[in-house]
Design a protein around this motif. Structure first.
Motif, PDB file in Angstrom:
ATOM      1  N   ALA A  46      34.922 140.899 -46.893  1.00 20.01           N
ATOM      2  CA  ALA A  46      33.497 140.731 -47.199  1.00 20.01           C
ATOM      3  C   ALA A  46      32.687 141.572 -46.221  1.00 20.01           C
ATOM      4  O   ALA A  46      32.935 141.562 -45.019  1.00 20.01           O
ATOM      5  N   GLY A  47      31.707 142.265 -46.712  1.00 16.89           N
ATOM      6  CA  GLY A  47      30.963 143.195 -45.862  1.00 16.89           C
ATOM      7  C   GLY A  47      29.661 142.677 -45.313  1.00 16.89           C
ATOM      8  O   GLY A  47      29.061 143.322 -44.451  1.00 16.89           O
ATOM      9  N   THR A  48      29.214 141.521 -45.778  1.00 15.54           N
ATOM     10  CA  THR A  48      27.919 141.004 -45.344  1.00 15.54           C
ATOM     11  C   THR A  48      28.029 139.515 -45.047  1.00 15.54           C
ATOM     12  O   THR A  48      28.999 138.857 -45.419  1.00 15.54           O
ATOM     13  N   LEU A  49      26.994 138.989 -44.385  1.00 21.51           N
ATOM     14  CA  LEU A  49      26.947 137.561 -44.099  1.00 21.51           C
ATOM     15  C   LEU A  49      27.011 136.758 -45.388  1.00 21.51           C
ATOM     16  O   LEU A  49      27.793 135.803 -45.510  1.00 21.51           O
ATOM     17  N   GLY A  50      26.203 137.115 -46.370  1.00 21.97           N
ATOM     18  CA  GLY A  50      26.167 136.373 -47.625  1.00 21.97           C
ATOM     19  C   GLY A  50      27.503 136.378 -48.346  1.00 21.97           C
ATOM     20  O   GLY A  50      27.920 135.360 -48.923  1.00 21.97           O
ATOM     21  N   ALA A  51      28.194 137.500 -48.281  1.00 23.35           N
ATOM     22  CA  ALA A  51      29.477 137.603 -48.969  1.00 23.35           C
ATOM     23  C   ALA A  51      30.580 136.859 -48.231  1.00 23.35           C
ATOM     24  O   ALA A  51      31.576 136.437 -48.837  1.00 23.35           O
ATOM     25  N   ALA A  52      30.438 136.675 -46.909  1.00 23.79           N
ATOM     26  CA  ALA A  52      31.502 136.058 -46.117  1.00 23.79           C
ATOM     27  C   ALA A  52      31.407 134.541 -46.068  1.00 23.79           C
ATOM     28  O   ALA A  52      32.407 133.868 -45.794  1.00 23.79           O
ATOM     29  N   VAL A  53      30.238 133.977 -46.324  1.00 23.75           N
ATOM     30  CA  VAL A  53      30.057 132.535 -46.163  1.00 23.75           C
ATOM     31  C   VAL A  53      31.025 131.750 -47.044  1.00 23.75           C
ATOM     32  O   VAL A  53      31.749 130.861 -46.564  1.00 23.75           O
ATOM     33  N   LEU A  54      31.045 132.037 -48.330  1.00 19.95           N
ATOM     34  CA  LEU A  54      31.857 131.252 -49.259  1.00 19.95           C
ATOM     35  C   LEU A  54      33.340 131.289 -48.912  1.00 19.95           C
ATOM     36  O   LEU A  54      33.977 130.227 -48.818  1.00 19.95           O
ATOM     37  N   PRO A  55      33.962 132.474 -48.711  1.00 18.63           N
ATOM     38  CA  PRO A  55      35.395 132.457 -48.422  1.00 18.63           C
ATOM     39  C   PRO A  55      35.737 131.792 -47.084  1.00 18.63           C
ATOM     40  O   PRO A  55      36.788 131.140 -46.983  1.00 18.63           O
ATOM     41  N   VAL A  56      34.890 131.938 -46.067  1.00 16.50           N
ATOM     42  CA  VAL A  56      35.190 131.300 -44.782  1.00 16.50           C
ATOM     43  C   VAL A  56      35.112 129.779 -44.910  1.00 16.50           C
ATOM     44  O   VAL A  56      35.970 129.051 -44.412  1.00 16.50           O
ATOM     45  N   VAL A  57      34.073 129.296 -45.597  1.00 19.26           N
ATOM     46  CA  VAL A  57      33.958 127.859 -45.826  1.00 19.26           C
ATOM     47  C   VAL A  57      35.134 127.356 -46.657  1.00 19.26           C
ATOM     48  O   VAL A  57      35.748 126.333 -46.340  1.00 19.26           O
ATOM     49  N   LEU A  58      35.478 128.086 -47.698  1.00 21.11           N
ATOM     50  CA  LEU A  58      36.596 127.688 -48.556  1.00 21.11           C
ATOM     51  C   LEU A  58      37.915 127.703 -47.785  1.00 21.11           C
ATOM     52  O   LEU A  58      38.773 126.822 -47.972  1.00 21.11           O
ATOM     53  N   LEU A  59      38.066 128.680 -46.892  1.00 19.89           N
ATOM     54  CA  LEU A  59      39.292 128.764 -46.099  1.00 19.89           C
ATOM     55  C   LEU A  59      39.502 127.499 -45.282  1.00 19.89           C
ATOM     56  O   LEU A  59      40.609 126.948 -45.237  1.00 19.89           O
ATOM     57  N   GLN A  60      38.449 127.016 -44.634  1.00 20.92           N
ATOM     58  CA  GLN A  60      38.592 125.793 -43.854  1.00 20.92           C
ATOM     59  C   GLN A  60      38.783 124.574 -44.754  1.00 20.92           C
ATOM     60  O   GLN A  60      39.449 123.616 -44.357  1.00 20.92           O
ATOM     61  N   MET A  61      38.258 124.597 -45.949  1.00 20.18           N
ATOM     62  CA  MET A  61      38.411 123.462 -46.849  1.00 20.18           C
ATOM     63  C   MET A  61      39.829 123.332 -47.388  1.00 20.18           C
ATOM     64  O   MET A  61      40.266 122.224 -47.730  1.00 20.18           O
ATOM     65  N   VAL A  62      40.578 124.424 -47.472  1.00 21.66           N
ATOM     66  CA  VAL A  62      41.934 124.357 -48.051  1.00 21.66           C
ATOM     67  C   VAL A  62      43.026 124.327 -46.982  1.00 21.66           C
ATOM     68  O   VAL A  62      44.211 124.318 -47.321  1.00 21.66           O
ATOM     69  N   THR A  63      42.635 124.293 -45.716  1.00 23.05           N
ATOM     70  CA  THR A  63      43.649 124.297 -44.658  1.00 23.05           C
ATOM     71  C   THR A  63      43.534 123.051 -43.775  1.00 23.05           C
ATOM     72  O   THR A  63      44.167 122.039 -44.033  1.00 23.05           O
ATOM     73  N   VAL A  64      42.714 123.107 -42.744  1.00 18.23           N
ATOM     74  CA  VAL A  64      42.734 122.084 -41.693  1.00 18.23           C
ATOM     75  C   VAL A  64      42.310 120.667 -42.106  1.00 18.23           C
ATOM     76  O   VAL A  64      42.630 119.724 -41.378  1.00 18.23           O
ATOM     77  N   PRO A  65      41.615 120.437 -43.228  1.00 21.60           N
ATOM     78  CA  PRO A  65      41.369 119.034 -43.601  1.00 21.60           C
ATOM     79  C   PRO A  65      42.626 118.210 -43.831  1.00 21.60           C
ATOM     80  O   PRO A  65      42.550 116.981 -43.910  1.00 21.60           O
ATOM     81  N   VAL A  66      43.784 118.850 -43.897  1.00 24.83           N
ATOM     82  CA  VAL A  66      45.030 118.100 -44.025  1.00 24.83           C
ATOM     83  C   VAL A  66      45.275 117.222 -42.786  1.00 24.83           C
ATOM     84  O   VAL A  66      46.118 116.316 -42.815  1.00 24.83           O
ATOM     85  N   TYR A  67      44.541 117.459 -41.700  1.00 24.59           N
ATOM     86  CA  TYR A  67      44.598 116.555 -40.553  1.00 24.59           C
ATOM     87  C   TYR A  67      44.139 115.146 -40.918  1.00 24.59           C
ATOM     88  O   TYR A  67      44.464 114.185 -40.208  1.00 24.59           O
ATOM     89  N   GLY A  68      43.355 115.002 -41.972  1.00 23.50           N
ATOM     90  CA  GLY A  68      42.756 113.712 -42.311  1.00 23.50           C
ATOM     91  C   GLY A  68      43.685 112.518 -42.204  1.00 23.50           C
ATOM     92  O   GLY A  68      43.345 111.517 -41.562  1.00 23.50           O
ATOM     93  N   PRO A  69      44.869 112.553 -42.808  1.00 23.61           N
ATOM     94  CA  PRO A  69      45.751 111.375 -42.743  1.00 23.61           C
ATOM     95  C   PRO A  69      46.543 111.227 -41.456  1.00 23.61           C
ATOM     96  O   PRO A  69      47.253 110.235 -41.285  1.00 23.61           O
ATOM     97  N   MET A  70      46.469 112.208 -40.534  1.00 24.96           N
ATOM     98  CA  MET A  70      47.442 112.248 -39.451  1.00 24.96           C
ATOM     99  C   MET A  70      47.319 111.089 -38.473  1.00 24.96           C
ATOM    100  O   MET A  70      48.316 110.637 -37.904  1.00 24.96           O
ATOM    101  N   GLY A  71      46.109 110.586 -38.243  1.00 23.57           N
ATOM    102  CA  GLY A  71      45.977 109.418 -37.378  1.00 23.57           C
ATOM    103  C   GLY A  71      46.779 108.249 -37.924  1.00 23.57           C
ATOM    104  O   GLY A  71      47.466 107.538 -37.174  1.00 23.57           O
ATOM    105  N   ALA A  72      46.689 108.040 -39.246  1.00 21.95           N
ATOM    106  CA  ALA A  72      47.454 106.968 -39.884  1.00 21.95           C
ATOM    107  C   ALA A  72      48.938 107.311 -39.971  1.00 21.95           C
ATOM    108  O   ALA A  72      49.807 106.488 -39.650  1.00 21.95           O
ATOM    109  N   TYR A  73      49.245 108.521 -40.389  1.00 18.94           N
ATOM    110  CA  TYR A  73      50.632 108.904 -40.661  1.00 18.94           C
ATOM    111  C   TYR A  73      51.493 108.835 -39.410  1.00 18.94           C
ATOM    112  O   TYR A  73      52.619 108.307 -39.423  1.00 18.94           O
TER     113      TYR A  73
END
Length: 435
Positions: free
Chosen positions: A334-361
């Protein structure tokens, strides 16, 4: 302290009230812990040249961060043993007091003009001690919150606790940006950075008072006699070795995701061969991504209760292995701020939220007599190798290219998470009270 015993100076409350207080302590306590962890990454960085001198600043910053990293497995082993054998609430109080004191001393440390290299030495020593205290806090407080949680709410409570990490990152980023603008770079470097350390220390004192007055041990955490018969060796090489190493592998995958999507990505977004964003644009994107990550993390925790932890973690890991590399390349091209926002946000949404169950697990993987040691050690020791990005990323960049290297790591991390989840038991104890 038994579940029926109220803290000194308070009126007795019912089991539901004690449970709410323990869970609230776990949520807010983890938020404060994460503030302590991430402050050097964002808030201290602009002040380091003034604070410790400009010689080999990148190495000095890495040493300050590594000190906390090394301290965390030590704290998990030491405080985890105390929590299992004596009391989770008492251990939490001691550890919180340690975080308050260490952050206060960091805020008061003289600068390079006064101490010379002694400033760097003091920071490294205090951050090491802080890492020990932080690990002690989450090794006791999070298992305690899980022991007080009803099975149907344990995944959600875990997700809420884990969501405090990205919210802490967002809060620190917002504070640093506002402080730099309001004070100016020079004043911030001289004394402005100390404010957030004082705030973190004060928050820990408030949390200490809360635990002292309102939080008690659950019945599951009172097996002192059984805990006295176990050693850390039983966790890593004895009776509990199989769940420990399965969780170690799972957490290694999660930490690899975190390194790429939270740490490495900041430098890559501003690189000339990447989007080339300036520091303000990068901070804005990461702020939005952290907020989105926190929301999905809480949902992920509850979803693991509905689907079952093993199934949820396997599906998420496999999905992330496919999606994350693609989204990474999208974000980096992505070459601009506007173009980079969506993929960066999406990247974090499909990766590290898997921590959610770890306290319980993780809590469900160990019985009460070793729960804090198992939780703290599996969670803390697994971060060491993934965090050595300064060693392995240059080699991987040279082998496959700077654009592709993090995508490869993300793909591998997703596979590791899925494989480690499959290696776990087919049915965890998510449908039963912890004992």
């Amino acid at each position: 302290m038994s579940a029926a015993t109220a803290p000194v100076g308070t009126a007795p409350v019912g089991a539901s009230g004690r449970a709410r207080r323990a869970v609230a302590g776990g949520i807010v306590g983890n938020l404060i812990d994460q503030l302590h962890i991430f402050v050097p990454v964002v808030a201290l960085a602009p002040a380091l040249p003034t604070l410790i001198g400009s010689d080999r600043i990148e190495l000095a910053a890495a040493l300050v961060m590594a000190a906390t990293l090394i301290g965390r497995p030590v704290g998990a082993a030491v405080f985890g043993s105390i929590a299992d054998r004596v009391s989770r609430t008492a251990t939490t109080q001691i550890a919180i007091g340690g975080t308050a004191l260490c952050s206060l001393l960091i805020a008061l440390v003289p600068g390079h003009a006064t101490l010379g290299v002694g400033t760097l030495v003091a920071l490294i020593a205090l951050r090491f001690l802080l890492g020990i205290a932080i690990a002690g806090e989450y090794s006791a407080a999070i298992p305690l919150a899980m022991e007080w949680s009803a099975p149907r709410r344990r995944g959600l409570n875990s997700g809420l606790i884990m969501a405090m990490a990205p919210l802490a990152q967002a809060g620190i980023a917002a504070f640093t940006a506002l402080a730099l603008q309001g004070l100016g770079p020079d004043a911030y470097a001289q004394w402005g950075w100390r404010i957030i350390f004082l705030i973190a220390s004060a928050l820990s004192v408030g949390m200490l008072i809360f635990y002292r007055r309102h939080v008690v041990d659950a019945a599951a955490s009172t097996s002192a006699e059984a805990a006295a018969r176990t050693r850390l060796w039983d966790v890593v090489a004895g009776r509990w070795a199989k769940p420990f190493w399965q969780l170690f592998a799972l957490m290694t995958g999660l930490w690899l995701m975190t390194q790429m999507t939270v740490i490495v990505i900041v430098g890559r977004l501003s690189a000339s061969d990447g989007p080339g964003l300036d520091a303000d644009d990068t901070a804005l994107i990461m702020l939005a991504a952290s907020i989105a990550q926190a929301a999905v993390m809480a949902v992920a925790g509850h979803a693991s209760t509905l689907l079952g932890r093993r199934r949820f973690l396997t599906i998420w890991g496999a999905g992330s292995a496919v999606l994350a590399p693609v989204v990474w390349v999208w974000a980096m091209t992505a070459g601009t701020l506007g173009a980079a926002v969506l993929p960066v946000v999406l990247l974090q949404m499909v990766t590290v939220p898997v921590y959610g169950p770890m306290g319980a697990y993780i809590s469900e993987s160990f019985s009460a007599e070793v729960r804090s040691r198992g939780y703290g050690t599996a969670y803390s020791a697994s971060i060491v190798l993934p965090s050595l990005t300064m060693l392995y990323m240059p080699l991987l960049d040279g082998a496959v290219g700077a654009l592709t290297a993090p995508a490869v790591v993300l793909g591998v991390a997703g596979v590791v998470v899925a494989a480690a989840a499959l290696a776990g038991p087919s049915a965890h104890r998510e449908a039963q009270p912890l004992s």
